[in-house]
Scaffold this active site. Structure first.
Site, PDB file in Angstrom:
ATOM      1  N   GLU A 303       0.783  -1.226   0.000  1.00 32.85           N
ATOM      2  CA  GLU A 303       0.000   0.000   0.000  1.00 32.85           C
ATOM      3  C   GLU A 303       0.815   1.276   0.000  1.00 32.85           C
ATOM      4  O   GLU A 303       0.415   2.280   0.614  1.00 32.85           O
ATOM      5  CB  GLU A 303      -0.933   0.006   1.214  1.00 32.85           C
ATOM      6  CG  GLU A 303      -0.238   0.038   2.563  1.00 32.85           C
ATOM      7  CD  GLU A 303       0.030  -1.318   3.167  1.00 32.85           C
ATOM      8  OE1 GLU A 303       0.244  -1.405   4.394  1.00 32.85           O
ATOM      9  OE2 GLU A 303       0.026  -2.321   2.419  1.00 32.85           O
ATOM     10  N   HIS A 327      -8.204  -3.462  -1.480  1.00 29.45           N
ATOM     11  CA  HIS A 327      -7.486  -3.537  -0.204  1.00 29.45           C
ATOM     12  C   HIS A 327      -6.395  -2.481  -0.126  1.00 29.45           C
ATOM     13  O   HIS A 327      -6.292  -1.739   0.857  1.00 29.45           O
ATOM     14  CB  HIS A 327      -6.897  -4.940  -0.023  1.00 29.45           C
ATOM     15  CG  HIS A 327      -6.281  -5.172   1.312  1.00 29.45           C
ATOM     16  ND1 HIS A 327      -6.931  -5.826   2.335  1.00 29.45           N
ATOM     17  CD2 HIS A 327      -5.069  -4.829   1.811  1.00 29.45           C
ATOM     18  CE1 HIS A 327      -6.146  -5.876   3.394  1.00 29.45           C
ATOM     19  NE2 HIS A 327      -5.001  -5.286   3.101  1.00 29.45           N
ATOM     20  N   GLU A 328      -5.560  -2.415  -1.160  1.00 34.29           N
ATOM     21  CA  GLU A 328      -4.462  -1.438  -1.127  1.00 34.29           C
ATOM     22  C   GLU A 328      -5.004  -0.007  -1.132  1.00 34.29           C
ATOM     23  O   GLU A 328      -4.449   0.877  -0.476  1.00 34.29           O
ATOM     24  CB  GLU A 328      -3.513  -1.667  -2.302  1.00 34.29           C
ATOM     25  CG  GLU A 328      -2.962  -3.085  -2.431  1.00 34.29           C
ATOM     26  CD  GLU A 328      -2.409  -3.668  -1.146  1.00 34.29           C
ATOM     27  OE1 GLU A 328      -2.010  -2.888  -0.245  1.00 34.29           O
ATOM     28  OE2 GLU A 328      -2.388  -4.900  -1.009  1.00 34.29           O
ATOM     29  N   HIS A 331      -6.182   1.028   2.333  1.00 34.92           N
ATOM     30  CA  HIS A 331      -5.074   1.394   3.220  1.00 34.92           C
ATOM     31  C   HIS A 331      -4.821   2.905   3.215  1.00 34.92           C
ATOM     32  O   HIS A 331      -4.202   3.423   4.151  1.00 34.92           O
ATOM     33  CB  HIS A 331      -3.800   0.678   2.791  1.00 34.92           C
ATOM     34  CG  HIS A 331      -3.555  -0.613   3.520  1.00 34.92           C
ATOM     35  ND1 HIS A 331      -3.439  -0.689   4.885  1.00 34.92           N
ATOM     36  CD2 HIS A 331      -3.383  -1.879   3.056  1.00 34.92           C
ATOM     37  CE1 HIS A 331      -3.205  -1.945   5.241  1.00 34.92           C
ATOM     38  NE2 HIS A 331      -3.178  -2.689   4.148  1.00 34.92           N
ATOM     39  N   GLU A 350      -4.445  -3.766   9.288  1.00 33.66           N
ATOM     40  CA  GLU A 350      -4.936  -4.798   8.375  1.00 33.66           C
ATOM     41  C   GLU A 350      -6.358  -5.237   8.661  1.00 33.66           C
ATOM     42  O   GLU A 350      -7.100  -5.582   7.741  1.00 33.66           O
ATOM     43  CB  GLU A 350      -3.984  -6.001   8.404  1.00 33.66           C
ATOM     44  CG  GLU A 350      -2.561  -5.685   7.954  1.00 33.66           C
ATOM     45  CD  GLU A 350      -2.470  -5.203   6.506  1.00 33.66           C
ATOM     46  OE1 GLU A 350      -3.492  -5.208   5.789  1.00 33.66           O
ATOM     47  OE2 GLU A 350      -1.359  -4.824   6.095  1.00 33.66           O
ATOM     48  N   ASP A 405       7.975  -9.874  11.002  1.00 31.22           N
ATOM     49  CA  ASP A 405       7.269 -10.533   9.907  1.00 31.22           C
ATOM     50  C   ASP A 405       6.421 -11.702  10.410  1.00 31.22           C
ATOM     51  O   ASP A 405       5.505 -12.150   9.724  1.00 31.22           O
ATOM     52  CB  ASP A 405       8.265 -11.036   8.862  1.00 31.22           C
ATOM     53  CG  ASP A 405       8.914  -9.904   8.090  1.00 31.22           C
ATOM     54  OD1 ASP A 405       8.342  -8.801   8.065  1.00 31.22           O
ATOM     55  OD2 ASP A 405      10.006 -10.111   7.524  1.00 31.22           O
ATOM     56  N   TYR A 413      -5.678  -9.703   9.838  1.00 26.88           N
ATOM     57  CA  TYR A 413      -6.526  -9.376   8.696  1.00 26.88           C
ATOM     58  C   TYR A 413      -7.981  -9.796   8.935  1.00 26.88           C
ATOM     59  O   TYR A 413      -8.871  -8.964   9.092  1.00 26.88           O
ATOM     60  CB  TYR A 413      -6.009 -10.059   7.432  1.00 26.88           C
ATOM     61  CG  TYR A 413      -4.680  -9.560   6.922  1.00 26.88           C
ATOM     62  CD1 TYR A 413      -4.615  -8.698   5.836  1.00 26.88           C
ATOM     63  CD2 TYR A 413      -3.474  -9.961   7.500  1.00 26.88           C
ATOM     64  CE1 TYR A 413      -3.400  -8.246   5.338  1.00 26.88           C
ATOM     65  CE2 TYR A 413      -2.255  -9.515   7.023  1.00 26.88           C
ATOM     66  CZ  TYR A 413      -2.217  -8.662   5.941  1.00 26.88           C
ATOM     67  OH  TYR A 413      -1.022  -8.214   5.462  1.00 26.88           O
TER      68      TYR A 413
END
Length: 633
Positions: A303, A327-328, A331, A350, A405, A413
C-alpha cells in the site's frame, strides 16, 4: 499489504554487518532482541521492540535522499539528510536503524561527526549512533547498500516482461527500510521526504510520492512526499515503465508488454476511490496510481501511498482478483493515514483495511460477491487458527524477541475484520460508518496503539450504545486467542449450490463434465477446490483435470488451489506445471504452501529443491528466506 500477500518466513533473517569507517568504534551493546526477551513481563504499550532508534529523545521529521542506482554492482549509493527535533533539549545522540549498510561518513553543519555502528542483531540489524553538535538540526549520512539488501531486489533483463532492461524495486514493510536507508525505522516515526534518484537514462524511476507521468526519461528524477509517512511506506522502483490513465486521479505504471492488460483489469479503481470517499471521508493523498511489478514481487500488493505496488499474478482477465486493489486503496485511510504505532498493533492497519475491502467490493460488485469473498476469508481464518499457537491468535500479539514478519497471518486481517463486522452488526451499519469516518479524521496522520484505539472506542461507541456493546466482549476479541463464541459467520447461497454439485461428484452421482460451471466465478472455483477432501483417487483427479483442464489454468489463484491438491495426492501429470509455477512466480502466498506441502515426502522435497534452486536467482530475498527451510537436507 493485502492479506493474500502476507506469508513470510518465521525464521530470523541473517545478514552480514557492514564494517564501520576508520573514525568509528564499535560498541558491544547487548542485541535488542535479547534485551526484549529478558523484559517479557514488562511489555509497554507504544514501545517499539523492533527498532534501536531513540525518537523519544531525538525524532527525525524529514528525509532528503540523493541516490544513484548502480545496476552493475546492485547497489544504491548516495546520501540521506535527516532533519530532526530534539524532544529532550539536552539530547546529544541520534540513533537510527541500519541493516548491512556501508556507512562512509556522517556530517552535520558541513563537518564530519563521530558515529558508531553497533553490534548486529539477527532480526533488527545494527544501531547507528551519531554524535550531535549542539547547533545541529540535521545530519547527512553517506552510505552504500548491500547487493543482498533485504528490502531491495535487482532484476536482470531476463527476469522482466520485456527482457531488454533491468528492474529494481524496494519492499520496506515490516522493518526493511533500514536495509536501503539509515533512518528511524519505526511506524511511530512519521516523516515527510524529498528524493532525487539517478538511473540509467533509458529507465524511469517512480516512488511512493508525487510522480509526474510526463516527466522526461533522462535518468534524473525528483520526488516530494508532503504528508508524513512511516518508514515502511517509503518505496522506490526503477524500470522500463510506461503510464496509462484510468481516471481523473488514477492510472497505472507497467512495462509496455502488460500495460494495456493491467489498465483494463483495474479500470474500476477510480470508482473504488469515489465510493470509499463517499463512505469514509476525503482521500488525502492527491493521486492513487498502481505500479505493476515483475512476477518476483513477494506479495500480492503493498500500500505504498500514492503508488501501490501490485503483483501481475492478479491480472486474470475478468476482474475476479481486484479485491486486492480495493485492499491497497483502503489502506489510504486505514494504515497510511491512521497507522499502527508498533507491529504489535498491526491489526489496526490490516483488520480495518480488510473490513473496508469487503465493503468496497460490496458497494461496487454487489452482495453476492461480498458474501463469497467473506466466506473464503473466514475459511482461511479458521485454517490459520487451527495451525497457529494460541499466543499468535491474539490481535494485539506479543512479538518481543521475534522477527516482526511473524505477525503476518490471517489473524490481524480476517479476525480484525470479523471483530469490526460484529461491531457494525450491533450498532448498525450507518452508525458504524459514521464512527469510522470520524475515527479516520480524529487520528489522521498519526500512529496509534491498540490501547489508544480501545480508549477511543470506550469514549465513543461504548458510551453511545451501552445496551448493545460490552467492554469485556471487546477485550475478548482483542486480547484473547481464537474467535469468540457467537461471532458473525459469513454465508453464501452461491456456495451452497457449489457444495451440492461437489457432493454429487464425490458420491459418483455425476462425472465432472456434468458439473454446471459455465457461470462460475473465480470465487466459486476456489470454494469448489479448497473444500475438497484431502484424499482423492487418481481416477477422480483425472476426471477433474480432463473436464476443466485445471493443470493449465491461467488464473494463478485457481492454479494454486489445484496444484495443492496435485501435491497432496501425488498427481504426477500436474507436476511439470507445478515446476514452472514455482519457477515463474515469486509471490509467497502462492509458492510457500506448495513448498511446505512438497517437503512432507522425500520425493516431493527433492522435486521442491530442484525447482527452488532454479527459481532462487529470480526470487526476492524475502521469498528465498521464507522457503529455503523446506528444501534443506
Amino acid at each position: 499489504m493485502n492479506k493474500l500477500s502476507w506469508v513470510l518466513a518465521s525464521a530470523p533473517l541473517l545478514f552480514a554487518c557492514s564494517q564501520p569507517a576508520d573514525n568509528t568504534t564499535t560498541t558491544e551493546s547487548k542485541p535488542a532482541s535479547a534485551q526484549h526477551t529478558e523484559q517479557k513481563s514488562t511489555m509497554a504499550s507504544g514501545t517499539d521492540y523492533h527498532s534501536f532508534s531513540n525518537p523519544d529523545a531525538v525524532r527525525v521529521t524529514h528525509l532528503d535522499l540523493d541516490l544513484t542506482a548502480d545496476f552493475d554492482n546492485r547497489e544504491l549509493t548516495g546520501t540521506v539528510t535527516l532533519d530532526f527535533d530534539r524532544i529532550q533539549p539536552d539530547a546529544d545522540t541520534l540513533i537510527v536503524d541500519t541493516r548491512a549498510l556501508d556507512i562512509k561518513q556522517v556530517t552535520a553543519n558541513g563537518k564530519a561527526v563521530e558515529f558508531t555502528l553497533g553490534e548486529e542483531d539477527e532480526n533488527l540489524g545494527s544501531p547507528l549512533s551519531i554524535a550531535l553538535p549542539e547547533s545541529a538540526s540535521a545530519v547527512t549520512i553517506d552510505y552504500v547498500t548491500s547487493p543482498d539488501a533485504s528490502g531491495v531486489q535487482w532484476l536482470t533483463p531476463a527476469q522482466t516482461q520485456g527482457k531488454e532492461h533491468p528492474f529494481l524495486f524496494t519492499q520496506a514493510q515490516a522493518i526493511h527500510a533500514r536495509s536501503f536507508i539509515p533512518l528511524q525505522d519505526s511506524p511511530q516515526v512519521r516523516v515527510t521526504y524529498d528524493a532525487r534518484i539517478h538511473t540509467p537514462a533509458d529507465l524511469l524511476a517512480v516512488m511512493s510520492a508525487s510522480n509526474d507521468p510526463d516527466t522526461p526519461r533522462d535518468g534524473d528524477y525528483s520526488f516530494t512526499m508532503p504528508q508524513p509517512v512511516p518508514s515502511y511506506l517509503i518505496a522506490l522502483a526503477i524500470g522500463h515503465l510506461e503510464f496509462k490513465p484510468m481516471g481523473e486521479r488514477t492510472g497505472v505504471y507497467a512495462e509496455p508488454e502488460i500495460l494495456d492488460a493491467a489498465a483494463a483489469e483495474f479500470e474500476d479503481t477510480e470508482s473504488m476511490l469515489e465510493l470509499t470517499e463517499k463512505t469514509y471521508g476525503p482521500y488525502s493523498w492527491d493521486r492513487y496510481d498502481l505500479l505493476i511489478l515483475p512476477p518476483s514481487f513477494p506479495f500480492g500488493g503493498m500500500e505504498n501511498p500514492r503508488l501501490s505496488f501490485i503483483t501481475p499474478t492478479v491480472i486474470a482477465g475478468d476482474k475476479s482478483l481486484v479485491s486486492l486493489i480495493a485492499h491497497e486503496l483502503a489502506h489510504s485511510w486505514s494504515g497510511n493515514t491512521v497507522t499502527n504505532a508498533t507491529w504489535r498493533d498491526l491489526w489496526l492497519n490490516e483488520g480495518f483495511t480488510t473490513y473496508l475491502t469487503y465493503r468496497i467490493m460490496e458497494m461496487l460488485y454487489g452482495t453476492d460477491r461480498f458474501n463469497m469473498e467473506a466466506v473464503l476469508g473466514y475459511q482461511s481464518l479458521e485454517a490459520d487458527i487451527a495451525a497457529l499457537p494460541a499466543n499468535d491468535e491474539i490481535l494485539a500479539v506479543d512479538l518481543r524477541g521475534r522477527n516482526p514478519d511473524d505477525v503476518f497471518s490471517d489473524i490481524p486481517y480476517e479476525k480484525g475484520a470479523l471483530f469490526l463486522r460484529e461491531l457494525e452488526q450491533k450498532v448498525g451499519r450507518d452508525n458504524f460508518d459514521a464512527f469510522l469516518m470520524q475515527y479516520f479524521k480524529h487520528f489522521a496522520f498519526q500512529s496509534i496503539t491498540t490501547d489508544t484505539f480501545m480508549a477511543y472506542l470506550e469514549d465513543t461507541l461504548l458510551k453511545q450504545y451501552p445496551d448493545r456493546l460490552d467492554k469485556q466482549r471487546i477485550e475478548e476479541w482483542v486480547l484473547k486467542p481464537g474467535i469468540p463464541d457467537g461471532a458473525p459467520v459469513p454465508a453464501s447461497d452461491a456456495f451452497d449450490k457449489v457444495d451440492s454439485q461437489r457432493t454429487a461428484w464425490l458420491n459418483g452421482d455425476k462425472p465432472a463434465a456434468d458439473i454446471k460451471t459455465v457461470n462460475w466465478t473465480t470465487h466459486e472455483w476456489l470454494y469448489f477446490l479448497n473444500n475438497m477432501p484431502s484424499s482423492l483417487s487418481a481416477a477422480q483427479l483425472k476426471d477433474l483435470d480432463s473436464a476443466f483442464d485445471l493443470t493449465n489454468s491461467h488464473n494463478n489463484e485457481i492454479a494454486h488451489s489445484w496444484l495443492m491438491i496435485a501435491v497432496q495426492n501425488e498427481y504426477k501429470p500436474a507436476w511439470p506445471r507445478l515446476h514452472d509455477y514455482l519457477v515463474e512466480i515469486g509471490r509467497n502466498k502462492l509458492v510457500k504452501p506448495l513448498y511446505r506441502a512438497l517437503s512432507q515426502t522425500p520425493e516431493g522435497k527433492a522435486f521442491a529443491k530442484k525447482a527452488f534452486e532454479e527459481a532462487k536467482p529470480g526470487y526476492h530475498p524475502l521469498t528465498v528466506h521464507a522457503n529455503e527451510g523446506f528444501v534443506e537436507d
